[in-house]
Design an enzyme around this catalytic site. Structure first.
Site, short mmCIF file in Angstrom:
data_model
loop_
_atom_site.label_atom_id
_atom_site.label_comp_id
_atom_site.label_asym_id
_atom_site.label_seq_id
_atom_site.Cartn_x
_atom_site.Cartn_y
_atom_site.Cartn_z
N ARG A 99 0.89 -1.18 0.00
CA ARG A 99 0.00 0.00 0.00
C ARG A 99 0.91 1.22 0.00
O ARG A 99 1.68 1.42 0.94
CB ARG A 99 -0.90 0.00 1.23
CG ARG A 99 -1.56 1.34 1.44
CD ARG A 99 -2.71 1.28 2.42
NE ARG A 99 -3.86 0.65 1.82
CZ ARG A 99 -5.11 0.72 2.30
NH1 ARG A 99 -5.36 1.41 3.40
NH2 ARG A 99 -6.10 0.13 1.68
N HIS A 153 -7.11 0.94 -6.77
CA HIS A 153 -7.34 0.07 -5.59
C HIS A 153 -7.98 -1.22 -6.11
O HIS A 153 -9.16 -1.49 -5.87
CB HIS A 153 -8.25 0.81 -4.61
CG HIS A 153 -8.25 0.26 -3.22
ND1 HIS A 153 -7.49 -0.83 -2.84
CD2 HIS A 153 -8.93 0.65 -2.09
CE1 HIS A 153 -7.70 -1.08 -1.56
NE2 HIS A 153 -8.56 -0.21 -1.09
N GLN A 203 -9.86 -3.78 -3.79
CA GLN A 203 -11.18 -3.26 -3.45
C GLN A 203 -12.15 -3.52 -4.59
O GLN A 203 -13.27 -3.98 -4.40
CB GLN A 203 -11.07 -1.75 -3.16
CG GLN A 203 -12.37 -1.11 -2.78
CD GLN A 203 -12.86 -1.60 -1.43
OE1 GLN A 203 -12.14 -1.51 -0.44
NE2 GLN A 203 -14.07 -2.11 -1.36
N ASP A 240 -17.24 7.26 -2.06
CA ASP A 240 -16.00 7.11 -1.28
C ASP A 240 -15.70 8.46 -0.64
O ASP A 240 -16.32 9.48 -0.98
CB ASP A 240 -14.86 6.66 -2.22
CG ASP A 240 -13.53 6.42 -1.50
OD1 ASP A 240 -13.54 6.25 -0.25
OD2 ASP A 240 -12.47 6.41 -2.17
N CYS A 286 -16.36 1.83 -0.09
CA CYS A 286 -15.20 0.98 0.23
C CYS A 286 -14.84 1.04 1.71
O CYS A 286 -14.18 0.14 2.21
CB CYS A 286 -14.01 1.38 -0.62
SG CYS A 286 -13.51 3.09 -0.37
N ARG A 296 -13.73 -8.39 0.93
CA ARG A 296 -12.28 -8.18 0.76
C ARG A 296 -11.54 -9.49 1.06
O ARG A 296 -10.59 -9.86 0.37
CB ARG A 296 -11.78 -7.07 1.69
CG ARG A 296 -12.31 -5.67 1.38
CD ARG A 296 -11.78 -5.14 0.06
NE ARG A 296 -10.33 -5.06 0.03
CZ ARG A 296 -9.60 -4.06 0.51
NH1 ARG A 296 -10.20 -3.01 1.04
NH2 ARG A 296 -8.28 -4.08 0.45
N1 CP Z 1 -11.25 -0.04 1.95
C1 CP Z 1 -10.01 -0.12 2.44
O1 CP Z 1 -9.03 -0.35 1.71
O2 CP Z 1 -9.90 0.02 3.79
P1 CP Z 1 -8.56 0.18 4.62
O3 CP Z 1 -7.96 1.50 4.22
O4 CP Z 1 -8.99 0.14 6.06
O5 CP Z 1 -7.64 -0.94 4.27
N1 NVA Z 2 -9.83 6.76 -1.78
C1 NVA Z 2 -9.49 6.35 -0.44
C2 NVA Z 2 -9.73 4.89 -0.25
C3 NVA Z 2 -9.46 4.37 1.13
C4 NVA Z 2 -9.63 2.89 1.24
C5 NVA Z 2 -8.05 6.71 -0.14
O1 NVA Z 2 -7.19 6.53 -1.03
O2 NVA Z 2 -7.77 7.19 0.97
#
Ligand code: CP
Ligand code: NVA
Length: 308
Positions: A102, A129, A132, A224, A264, A292
């Site tokens: 990540r 993502h 997701q 989101d 999400c 997930r």
């Molecule tokens: N939706 C999602 O990726 O959640 P987290 O940021 O908690 O991993």
């Molecule tokens: N768009 C959001 C998604 C979090 C899971 C971010 O990147 O923070």
């Protein structure tokens, strides 16, 4: 070598293969059967940002597949700071069987994949993502029974989550409409990729600034956060611009009667989604969060080529 960096790298057949596998693995999990596809394998999880769902669901996925997850916090690896991203990729490949990262810059997962000698999975970047996205399409499949002829509407920021929805919808033949404020739409290059994929499947794509146009007749309404991780200094400015794109009961009245609402998570209740919608009869937010786990098991098994 199979990496999983964006849904646009897949084709429709592969997406359906991974979804089928997720359905099969979820069924086994529900029946209490074991699925030791990745016995004794180790997943290295590199995090540059916080997480609840991604971290816990990957960790549990590895345990339930017979392997282990190894969490590496933002303070430990420090991609590109303590040492080069290429060297991180070369070193971690000597210890683990598969990597999930990540990151902030999408180029970091691309760089990891370039130099790793094991598969790399994108656990969220500023561009996409895809894990997701797979959980989202699994949820739509379960609740709506298929993709063709259904419409997915996304309201809010043209961000990483919206990008994965665009690519996946285009591949699977699910009509897609996105409504964003001016200046917050998907990047034209991203839209062009979506259009190229949609042309192969005949999927309709709409981009607009009118939330009602996007939501009209939708089977699925998705939103989101207005401010993604890494954009925190824009929070106040975004709070001024985004309220017309909030998913509330009035907005949903334009959608189909049996519309399903997805997010999400984490949700900013009262901003992009109201409590009444998040906790209401149309919400599938927590089925989606659970998926997930199942979708990522399928992704892990697929990148490892462990299906047979
Ligand atoms: N939706 C999602 O990726 O959640 P987290 O940021 O908690 O991993
Ligand atoms: N768009 C959001 C998604 C979090 C899971 C971010 O990147 O923070």
């Amino acid at each position: 070598m199979r990496h999983f960096l964006t849904l646009a790298d897949l084709n429709a057949e592969t997406m359906r293969e991974i979804l089928d596998l997720a359905v099969q693995i979820k069924r086994a999990w529900k029946a209490g059967e074991s699925t030791p596809y990745l016995k004794n394998k180790v997943l290295g999880m590199i995090f540059q940002k916080p997480s609840l769902r991604t971290r816990v669901s990957f960790d549990v996925a590895m345990l339930q597949l017979g392997g282990n997850g190894l969490y590496l916090s933002p303070n430990e690896v420090q991609l590109g700071q303590r040492e080069s991203t290429a060297d991180v990729a070369r070193v971690i490949s000597r210890y683990v069987d598969v990597v999930m990262a990540r990151v902030f810059a999408h180029s970091d997962v691309v760089e990891l994949a370039k130099y790793a000698t094991v598969p790399v999975i994108n656990g969220l970047s500023d561009f996409s993502h895809p894990c997701q996205g797979m959980a989202d399409f699994l949820t739509i499949l379960e609740h709506k029974g298929g993709f063709e002829g259904r419409k997915l509407a996304y309201l809010g920021d043209g961000n990483n989550v919206a990008t994965s929805l665009l690519f996946g919808a285009a591949l699977l033949g699910l009509d897609f409409a996105i409504a964003t404020p001016r200046g917050y739409g998907l990047h034209p290059a991203t839209w062009a990729i979506g259009q190229r994929l949609a042309a192969l499947t005949g999927t309709s794509l709409i981009t607009t600034h009118d939330p009602i146009e996007a939501v009209t007749g939708a089977d699925v309404v998705y939103t989101d956060t207005w401010t993604s991780m890494g954009q925190e200094e824009e929070t106040q400015k975004r709070r001024q611009v985004f309220p017309p794109y909030r998913v509330d009961d009035a907005c949903l009245r334009n959608a189909k009667d049996d519309v399903m609402v997805l997010h999400c998570l984490p949700a900013h209740r009262g901003e992009e989604i109201t409590d009444a919608v998040a906790d209401g009869p149309h919400s599938a937010l927590f089925d989606q969060a659970e998926n997930r786990l199942h979708a990522q098991k399928a992704i892990l098994v697929w990148v490892m080529g462990a299906t047979t």
